[in-house]
Structures are given as structure tokens and as C-alpha cells.
Enzyme design. Structure first.
Site, PDB file in Angstrom:
ATOM      1  N   LYS A  27      43.541  14.203 -38.655  1.00 18.04           N
ATOM      2  CA  LYS A  27      42.840  13.025 -39.197  1.00 18.04           C
ATOM      3  C   LYS A  27      43.060  12.910 -40.697  1.00 18.04           C
ATOM      4  O   LYS A  27      43.390  11.845 -41.206  1.00 18.04           O
ATOM      5  CB  LYS A  27      41.349  13.158 -38.888  1.00 18.04           C
ATOM      6  CG  LYS A  27      40.412  12.373 -39.794  1.00 18.04           C
ATOM      7  CD  LYS A  27      38.963  12.620 -39.389  1.00 18.04           C
ATOM      8  CE  LYS A  27      37.947  12.251 -40.443  1.00 18.04           C
ATOM      9  NZ  LYS A  27      37.835  13.197 -41.561  1.00 18.04           N
ATOM     10  N   ASN A  28      42.875  14.014 -41.417  1.00 13.12           N
ATOM     11  CA  ASN A  28      42.912  13.926 -42.873  1.00 13.12           C
ATOM     12  C   ASN A  28      44.340  13.900 -43.426  1.00 13.12           C
ATOM     13  O   ASN A  28      44.531  13.818 -44.632  1.00 13.12           O
ATOM     14  CB  ASN A  28      42.106  15.076 -43.503  1.00 13.12           C
ATOM     15  CG  ASN A  28      40.610  14.895 -43.251  1.00 13.12           C
ATOM     16  OD1 ASN A  28      40.170  13.819 -42.853  1.00 13.12           O
ATOM     17  ND2 ASN A  28      39.852  15.952 -43.477  1.00 13.12           N
ATOM     18  N   ARG A 100      35.775   7.042 -44.412  1.00 12.10           N
ATOM     19  CA  ARG A 100      36.083   7.434 -45.774  1.00 12.10           C
ATOM     20  C   ARG A 100      37.512   7.092 -46.167  1.00 12.10           C
ATOM     21  O   ARG A 100      37.801   6.752 -47.309  1.00 12.10           O
ATOM     22  CB  ARG A 100      35.896   8.959 -45.870  1.00 12.10           C
ATOM     23  CG  ARG A 100      35.977   9.525 -47.249  1.00 12.10           C
ATOM     24  CD  ARG A 100      34.694   9.275 -47.935  1.00 12.10           C
ATOM     25  NE  ARG A 100      34.633   9.808 -49.268  1.00 12.10           N
ATOM     26  CZ  ARG A 100      33.662   9.478 -50.105  1.00 12.10           C
ATOM     27  NH1 ARG A 100      32.720   8.648 -49.730  1.00 12.10           N
ATOM     28  NH2 ARG A 100      33.629   9.975 -51.319  1.00 12.10           N
ATOM     29  N   CYS A 124      31.288  10.411 -43.625  1.00 10.29           N
ATOM     30  CA  CYS A 124      30.083  11.096 -43.203  1.00 10.29           C
ATOM     31  C   CYS A 124      29.132  11.241 -44.370  1.00 10.29           C
ATOM     32  O   CYS A 124      29.549  11.454 -45.511  1.00 10.29           O
ATOM     33  CB  CYS A 124      30.453  12.464 -42.633  1.00 10.29           C
ATOM     34  SG  CYS A 124      31.190  12.334 -41.008  1.00 10.29           S
ATOM     35  N   ARG A 129      28.642  11.879 -52.594  1.00  9.34           N
ATOM     36  CA  ARG A 129      30.100  11.881 -52.471  1.00  9.34           C
ATOM     37  C   ARG A 129      30.639  10.871 -53.466  1.00  9.34           C
ATOM     38  O   ARG A 129      30.804   9.702 -53.154  1.00  9.34           O
ATOM     39  CB  ARG A 129      30.537  11.514 -51.051  1.00  9.34           C
ATOM     40  CG  ARG A 129      30.106  12.510 -50.009  1.00  9.34           C
ATOM     41  CD  ARG A 129      30.712  12.203 -48.663  1.00  9.34           C
ATOM     42  NE  ARG A 129      32.118  12.554 -48.603  1.00  9.34           N
ATOM     43  CZ  ARG A 129      32.863  12.454 -47.492  1.00  9.34           C
ATOM     44  NH1 ARG A 129      32.318  12.009 -46.392  1.00  9.34           N
ATOM     45  NH2 ARG A 129      34.132  12.795 -47.506  1.00  9.34           N
ATOM     46  N   ASP A 317      34.577  21.623 -43.488  1.00  7.51           N
ATOM     47  CA  ASP A 317      34.510  20.916 -42.203  1.00  7.51           C
ATOM     48  C   ASP A 317      34.344  21.879 -41.021  1.00  7.51           C
ATOM     49  O   ASP A 317      34.065  21.441 -39.902  1.00  7.51           O
ATOM     50  CB  ASP A 317      35.746  20.036 -41.992  1.00  7.51           C
ATOM     51  CG  ASP A 317      35.791  18.865 -42.978  1.00  7.51           C
ATOM     52  OD1 ASP A 317      34.783  18.613 -43.657  1.00  7.51           O
ATOM     53  OD2 ASP A 317      36.854  18.209 -43.058  1.00  7.51           O
ATOM     54  N   ILE A 339      30.775  22.844 -51.251  1.00  7.92           N
ATOM     55  CA  ILE A 339      31.509  21.594 -51.490  1.00  7.92           C
ATOM     56  C   ILE A 339      30.569  20.377 -51.449  1.00  7.92           C
ATOM     57  O   ILE A 339      30.655  19.506 -52.296  1.00  7.92           O
ATOM     58  CB  ILE A 339      32.647  21.416 -50.451  1.00  7.92           C
ATOM     59  CG1 ILE A 339      33.563  22.652 -50.435  1.00  7.92           C
ATOM     60  CG2 ILE A 339      33.457  20.142 -50.732  1.00  7.92           C
ATOM     61  CD1 ILE A 339      34.322  22.923 -51.718  1.00  7.92           C
ATOM     62  N   ARG A 409      34.942   9.834 -34.216  1.00  9.93           N
ATOM     63  CA  ARG A 409      35.649   9.519 -35.470  1.00  9.93           C
ATOM     64  C   ARG A 409      36.799  10.496 -35.685  1.00  9.93           C
ATOM     65  O   ARG A 409      37.816  10.133 -36.261  1.00  9.93           O
ATOM     66  CB  ARG A 409      34.702   9.686 -36.671  1.00  9.93           C
ATOM     67  CG  ARG A 409      33.829   8.521 -37.002  1.00  9.93           C
ATOM     68  CD  ARG A 409      33.221   8.713 -38.394  1.00  9.93           C
ATOM     69  NE  ARG A 409      34.281   8.988 -39.351  1.00  9.93           N
ATOM     70  CZ  ARG A 409      34.153   9.697 -40.469  1.00  9.93           C
ATOM     71  NH1 ARG A 409      32.978  10.185 -40.806  1.00  9.93           N
ATOM     72  NH2 ARG A 409      35.172   9.898 -41.264  1.00  9.93           N
TER      73      ARG A 409
HETATM   74  C1  LIG Z   1      39.385  11.747 -45.341  1.00  6.36           C
HETATM   75  C2  LIG Z   1      39.359  13.159 -45.856  1.00  6.36           C
HETATM   76  O1  LIG Z   1      40.382  13.721 -46.219  1.00  6.36           O
HETATM   77  N1  LIG Z   1      38.169  13.772 -45.850  1.00  6.36           N
HETATM   78  C3  LIG Z   1      38.063  15.148 -46.277  1.00  6.36           C
HETATM   79  C4  LIG Z   1      38.032  15.190 -47.785  1.00  6.36           C
HETATM   80  O2  LIG Z   1      36.953  14.384 -48.221  1.00  6.36           O
HETATM   81  P1  LIG Z   1      36.911  13.944 -49.741  1.00  6.36           P
HETATM   82  O3  LIG Z   1      38.291  13.764 -50.251  1.00  6.36           O
HETATM   83  O4  LIG Z   1      35.955  12.820 -49.828  1.00  6.36           O
HETATM   84  O5  LIG Z   1      36.315  15.220 -50.433  1.00  6.36           O
HETATM   85  P2  LIG Z   1      36.582  15.688 -51.931  1.00  6.36           P
HETATM   86  O6  LIG Z   1      37.498  16.850 -51.912  1.00  6.36           O
HETATM   87  O7  LIG Z   1      36.949  14.506 -52.753  1.00  6.36           O
HETATM   88  O8  LIG Z   1      35.117  16.126 -52.359  1.00  6.36           O
HETATM   89  C5  LIG Z   1      34.780  17.428 -52.717  1.00  6.36           C
HETATM   90  C6  LIG Z   1      33.622  17.388 -53.695  1.00  6.36           C
HETATM   91  O9  LIG Z   1      34.024  16.740 -54.895  1.00  6.36           O
HETATM   92  C7  LIG Z   1      33.098  15.734 -55.250  1.00  6.36           C
HETATM   93  N2  LIG Z   1      33.831  14.606 -55.856  1.00  6.36           N
HETATM   94  C8  LIG Z   1      34.953  14.124 -55.239  1.00  6.36           C
HETATM   95  C9  LIG Z   1      35.639  13.057 -55.777  1.00  6.36           C
HETATM   96  C10 LIG Z   1      35.146  12.461 -56.971  1.00  6.36           C
HETATM   97  O10 LIG Z   1      35.708  11.499 -57.499  1.00  6.36           O
HETATM   98  N3  LIG Z   1      34.025  12.967 -57.552  1.00  6.36           N
HETATM   99  C11 LIG Z   1      33.357  14.037 -57.028  1.00  6.36           C
HETATM  100  O11 LIG Z   1      32.348  14.485 -57.568  1.00  6.36           O
HETATM  101  C12 LIG Z   1      32.454  15.324 -53.930  1.00  6.36           C
HETATM  102  O12 LIG Z   1      31.187  14.720 -54.148  1.00  6.36           O
HETATM  103  C13 LIG Z   1      32.385  16.638 -53.192  1.00  6.36           C
HETATM  104  O13 LIG Z   1      31.232  17.346 -53.602  1.00  6.36           O
HETATM  105  O14 LIG Z   1      37.877  16.517 -48.225  1.00  6.36           O
HETATM  106  C14 LIG Z   1      36.647  17.120 -47.806  1.00  6.36           C
HETATM  107  C15 LIG Z   1      36.579  18.498 -48.440  1.00  6.36           C
HETATM  108  O15 LIG Z   1      37.629  19.292 -47.993  1.00  6.36           O
HETATM  109  C16 LIG Z   1      36.582  17.154 -46.287  1.00  6.36           C
HETATM  110  O16 LIG Z   1      35.287  17.589 -45.926  1.00  6.36           O
HETATM  111  C17 LIG Z   1      36.816  15.781 -45.705  1.00  6.36           C
HETATM  112  O17 LIG Z   1      36.988  15.893 -44.309  1.00  6.36           O
HETATM  113  C1  LIG Z   2      33.680  14.709 -43.923  1.00  6.32           C
HETATM  114  C2  LIG Z   2      34.629  14.403 -43.069  1.00  6.32           C
HETATM  115  O1  LIG Z   2      35.380  13.286 -43.043  1.00  6.32           O
HETATM  116  P1  LIG Z   2      35.310  12.003 -43.963  1.00  6.32           P
HETATM  117  O2  LIG Z   2      35.732  12.439 -45.328  1.00  6.32           O
HETATM  118  O3  LIG Z   2      36.348  11.121 -43.324  1.00  6.32           O
HETATM  119  O4  LIG Z   2      33.911  11.496 -43.891  1.00  6.32           O
HETATM  120  C3  LIG Z   2      35.039  15.331 -42.009  1.00  6.32           C
HETATM  121  O5  LIG Z   2      36.160  15.189 -41.519  1.00  6.32           O
HETATM  122  O6  LIG Z   2      34.232  16.197 -41.648  1.00  6.32           O
END
Ligand SMILES: CC(=O)N[C@H]1[C@@H](OP(=O)(O)OP(=O)(O)OC[C@H]2O[C@@H](n3ccc(=O)[nH]c3=O)[C@H](O)[C@@H]2O)O[C@H](CO)[C@@H](O)[C@@H]1O
Ligand SMILES: C=C(OP(=O)(O)O)C(=O)O
Length: 430
Positions: A27-28, A100, A124, A129, A317, A339, A409
Site C-alpha cells: 500500500k505505502n 492519506r 487513519c 499528523r 504499523d 511515531i 483500506r
Molecule cells: C501512506 C503512507 O505511507 N503512510 C505511512 C506513513 O505515514 P506518514 O508519511 O503520514 O507518516 P510520517 O512519517 O510523515 O509521520 C511520522 C511522524 O512525523 C510527524 N510529521 C510528519 C510530517 C510532517 O510534515 N510533520 C510532522 O510532524 C507525524 O505527525 C508523525 O508523528 O508513514 C507512517 C510511519 O511509518 C506509517 O504509519 C504510514 O502507514
Molecule cells: C497509518 C497508516 O496509513 P495511512 O498513512 O494511509 O493512514 C497505516 O497504514 O497504518
């Protein structure tokens, strides 16, 4: 999420799982690849090994909403995208706020149409986030980001690209989609971009690989520093999506929680990172035989200490799934979620099933071993959903998981794949 309560899973526990399972495409990885494919101004991108999950269906709807042609061939697990007709910069709330990955469409809109209008971003609900690393990066490259209130009172974000120029960018912490979005923004920008503190997840590397094949000049993938030399255009290619390491991890734990034995086709021990070592400490045996990861558990489950971290640390995850597994371990387990600040809603659901879990902020103590019994429980998010399936597989009587759109999802045909290995699980959609 309106469709949330319409999907339910029923699990009758107690069966030992045994057999062979196919790990789905990631998915990711596929979501940023769909975003990347929208950057090609001509030709058709062909993505193979696409997981047939709701997030991919939403991404297809969203690609069509902005004017691309997208066809998902489910039986072939192949997605064909023609982005030459891209025409609207608006990511409409009714689709975009359901997943997302919608935010990964932004770089293509900025390059192809000069702007992006974001009516909503889903994903989610795991506590806060933020997207500041993305917005700050786009701004450093010359974009302007403004917030508006729409006529109906909802907020929307308008990003105007201007001429995106290479710059020095960073993530405060190694954000997964943040790294992907900044790489994609830099790929067609003028000049050189340096991105510091990049994410190292295998899906980020798979996305770099497709972008390179499209013609992007990217160096340093898999390190904290990525350099991108902007090019004038990217062309459509064919690419096979990597296997989903989280899907694999959940099936490893399905074998573990039922004391079973499984061959996982496409799973990689390396991609499980520290999760593999933690599962080994709990009593799971692994043998990688080429493309097949063989797993079994035939000794008592031992308690565990888990700290979630960026790759190759323990994947957040998989935190919910291992919380379910640790309920059956012989002694107290400790879980520290680093995280996300709101990822323990599972604890109250497992408590309904007989677990004993103490949550204190981002730390949880699971007092194992407690026998689990079936109950009606709620999937608050995708991984809560997969964790409750695991709990249900080990519980007495019947477990009913509601709000299970979330599970769909991210996992393809999960009931069918588990049933083929002897599980008693059915999916019901109203
Ligand atoms: C679609 C996808 O790939 N989703 C994955 C992606 O989510 P996603 O990319 O949203 O997760 P991030 O790695 O960005 O987030 C990690 C942390 O950084 C913080 N943060 C992030 C961006 C930002 O601009 N500012 C900030 O503060 C977030 O609030 C969170 O606490 O990585 C997560 C962490 O491995 C996984 O759980 C999700 O499944
Ligand atoms: C948090 C997850 O996904 P998303 O970033 O797409 O919400 C997830 O895959 O568990």
C-alpha cells in the site's frame, strides 16, 4: 468515514493456521507511485502487483477526478494510468479525505497545472499528523501556501507553484510521505535539491526506483541525504510494486498467535527490520527460502519490549498487531509508541476481549497471559483492525469487528487468504 460501519468481520477463533499465503503489493509503495505516474505528461504508466485495497480504489477515483485516465484491472492486479489529460488542480474532499495517500498527488499537480487545491487529507486518525515538513519544503522551492475558508465553511489549502526551484530542504524527523513528496517536487524543479533527514523505508526506495526509471536524477536513496537534479520531463514506465512488509508482518503474527506454520510468498525478512528480531524473541522461527519466508511457532510465547521507530526500527504499523500477540505472552510486555501520539485505541478493544493493558501516554504495559474471548469490537483504524483479527483468531467463541472499512483500506482479501490456511473468518458488507 461513512462507509466505516457497513463492513464487519466475524472471526471464530481456535484454529491453528497452516499453509501458503501470498503477500500483497505494498500500500505505502503503490500510493506514491500513483502520484509519480501523474507527473508523466504523456504515455501510460503500468503498475503491476497492485494490492486490491480500498485506498487504491480511492486513489483511482481521485486520479479520475483530476482528469487522468486510470483503469484498475483487478484480476491482473494491474493499474494503467494515462495522465496526459490532467485538468483539475482540486483534490475534492469527498475522496481525498478518505485516505492519506491523496496528499502524494500534490507534486504532480504543482508541476503539471501550477497549483494544487487541497480540500481535505485523510488517513487513519492516530493523534496529530502534521504536514508542515511538506509545506515548508514546497515553500523553500518557491511555492506559496495559503489557507482559505470555502463557501460551505470548510477550510482548504491552496498551493501555487510558481517556478519550483531546487533548494536545501529537510524533514525534522524522517517522514515517510514527506520524503516522497519532496523528492517528487524536486524531480521536475529547476536545479539541484538537497533533502536532509530522509526516510529510509523500503517503500521510499521503491518509489525512487520508479522515478529514476521515469528519468528522474536522484542520488542517496537509503541514506539520510538525498540529492535530486531537476529534469524537464518524466516519461511513463512499467513497474512492479514491492511486497507489503506490514501485510507480511500481520500474517507472521497470524501464524504466531495460532501456534501455526506458514509459507509467505514474497515476504522479506530484511524488510521486517527489528520486528523480525522481536518476533524471534517471542518464539517465532523464521527461514528465508528464496522468495518464500517460512515461519512457525510451536513454543510458548515470551513477553516482549517494543519501541516503534523509523525503518529499520520496529514499524509503528505493526505496533497494534504485536500488542494483540503480546496479550498471550507469558508475562508483562512493554510497548513504547514513538511515531504517533494517539495509537493505543486498540487497548480498550482488547480489554473487551479479556486482555489486561495499562496505557500511560505513549507507553503501554500488556499483562500477559490472559485468555482472549470473543466480543464485539471496533476497528478504530487500519492496524487496530488487523490486530483485532489476530486477537479473534486466538479467542474463544466469536469476535465481531465493526467499522472494518479501515481494514479494507490496507489489506486485500484478508478473509479469503486467512480462510485458505484454516481460519474461520467471514466478511460482511451491508
Ligand atoms: C501512506 C503512507 O505511507 N503512510 C505511512 C506513513 O505515514 P506518514 O508519511 O503520514 O507518516 P510520517 O512519517 O510523515 O509521520 C511520522 C511522524 O512525523 C510527524 N510529521 C510528519 C510530517 C510532517 O510534515 N510533520 C510532522 O510532524 C507525524 O505527525 C508523525 O508523528 O508513514 C507512517 C510511519 O511509518 C506509517 O504509519 C504510514 O502507514
Ligand atoms: C497509518 C497508516 O496509513 P495511512 O498513512 O494511509 O493512514 C497505516 O497504514 O497504518
Amino acid at each position: 468515514m461513512s462507509m466505516g460501519d457497513e463492513v464487519r468481520y466475524r472471526v471464530r477463533g481456535g484454529n491453528r493456521l497452516q499453509g501458503t499465503v501470498f503477500v500483497q503489493g505494498a500500500k505505502n509503495a503503490v500510493l506514491p507511485m500513483i502520484g509519480a505516474s501523474l507527473m508523466a505528461s504523456k504515455g501510460r504508466t503500468v503498475l503491476r502487483n497492485v494490492p486490491i485495497i480500498e485506498d487504491v480504489r480511492r486513489a483511482v477515483e481521485l486520479a479520475r477526478a483530476i482528469g487522468a485516465k486510470a483503469e484498475l484491472h483487478e484480476a491482473e492486479r494491474t493499474l494503467v494510468i494515462d495522465a496526459s489529460t490532467l485538468s483539475s488542480p482540486v483534490l475534492p474532499a469527498d475522496i481525498a479525505s478518505r485516505f492519506r495517500g491523496s496528499f502524494l498527488f500534490v507534486p504532480a499537480l504543482l508541476h503539471r497545472l501550477g497549483e494544487a487545491v487541497i480540500e481535505g487529507v485523510g488517513g487513519c486518525n492516530l493523534g496529530s499528523r502534521n504536514l508542515d515538513f511538506h509545506y515548508n519544503g514546497f515553500k523553500r522551492m518557491g511555492a506559496t501556501v495559503t489557507e482559505h475558508v470555502a463557501d460551505n465553511g470548510d477550510g482548504l489549502i491552496h498551493i501555487k507553484a510558481g517556478d519550483l526551484r531546487g533548494a536545501t530542504l529537510y524533514c525534522d524527523t524522517p517522514s515517510h510521505t514527506g520524503t516522497e513528496n519532496l523528492i517528487m517536487a524536486a524531480a521536475l524543479a529547476q536545479g539541484t535539491t538537497l533533502i536532509k533527514n530522509c526516510a529510509l523505508e523500503p517503500e521510499v526506495l521503491d518509489n525512487i526506483e520508479i522515478l529514476q526509471r521515469m528519468g528522474a536524477q536522484i542520488k542517496g536513496g537509503g541514506t539520510g541525504f538525498i540529492t535530486v537534479e531537476g529534469v524537464d520531463e518524466l516519461h511513463a514506465v512499467e513497474h512492479t510494486v514491492m511486497p507489503d512488509r506490514i501485510d507480511a508482518g500481520v500474517f507472521v503474527m497470524a501464524a504466531a498467535i495460532t501456534g501455526g506454520e506458514m509459507g509467505l510468498v514474497g515476504a522479506s525478512l530484511e524488510h521486517l527490520g527489528v520486528a523480525a528480531d522481536k518476533l524471534e524473541q517471542m518464539g517465532v522461527e523464521f527461514h528465508q527460502e528464496g522468495a518464500v519466508l517460512q515461519v512457525r511457532r510451536d513454543r510458548p510465547l515470551r513477553p516482549i519490549n517494543v519501541i516503534t521507530d523509523e525503518y529499520p526500527g520496529f514499524a509503528t504499523d505493526l505496533q497494534s498487531p504485536i500488542m494483540a500477540l503480546s496479550c498471550l505472552a507469558d508475562g508483562p510486555s512493554y510497548i513504547y509508541e514513538r511515531i504517533f501520539d494517539g495509537r493505543f485505541k486498540l487497548a480498550e478493544e482488547l480489554t473487551k476481549m479479556g486482555a489486561s493493558i495499562e496505557v500511560d501516554g505513549n507507553r503501554a504495559k500488556v499483562n500477559g497471559s490472559t485468555p482472549l474471548r470473543g466480543a464485539e469490537v471496533v476497528a478504530h483504524d487500519l492496524r487496530t483492525g488487523s490486530a483485532l483479527v489476530l486477537a479473534g483468531l486466538a479467542a474463544s467463541d466469536e469476535t465481531v469487528i465493526t467499522s472494518a472499512y479501515y481494514l479494507d483500506r490496507g489489506h486485500a482479501h484478508i478473509a479469503e487468504r486467512l480462510s485458505m490456511m484454516g481460519a474461520d473468518i467471514t466478511r460482511e458488507a451491508a
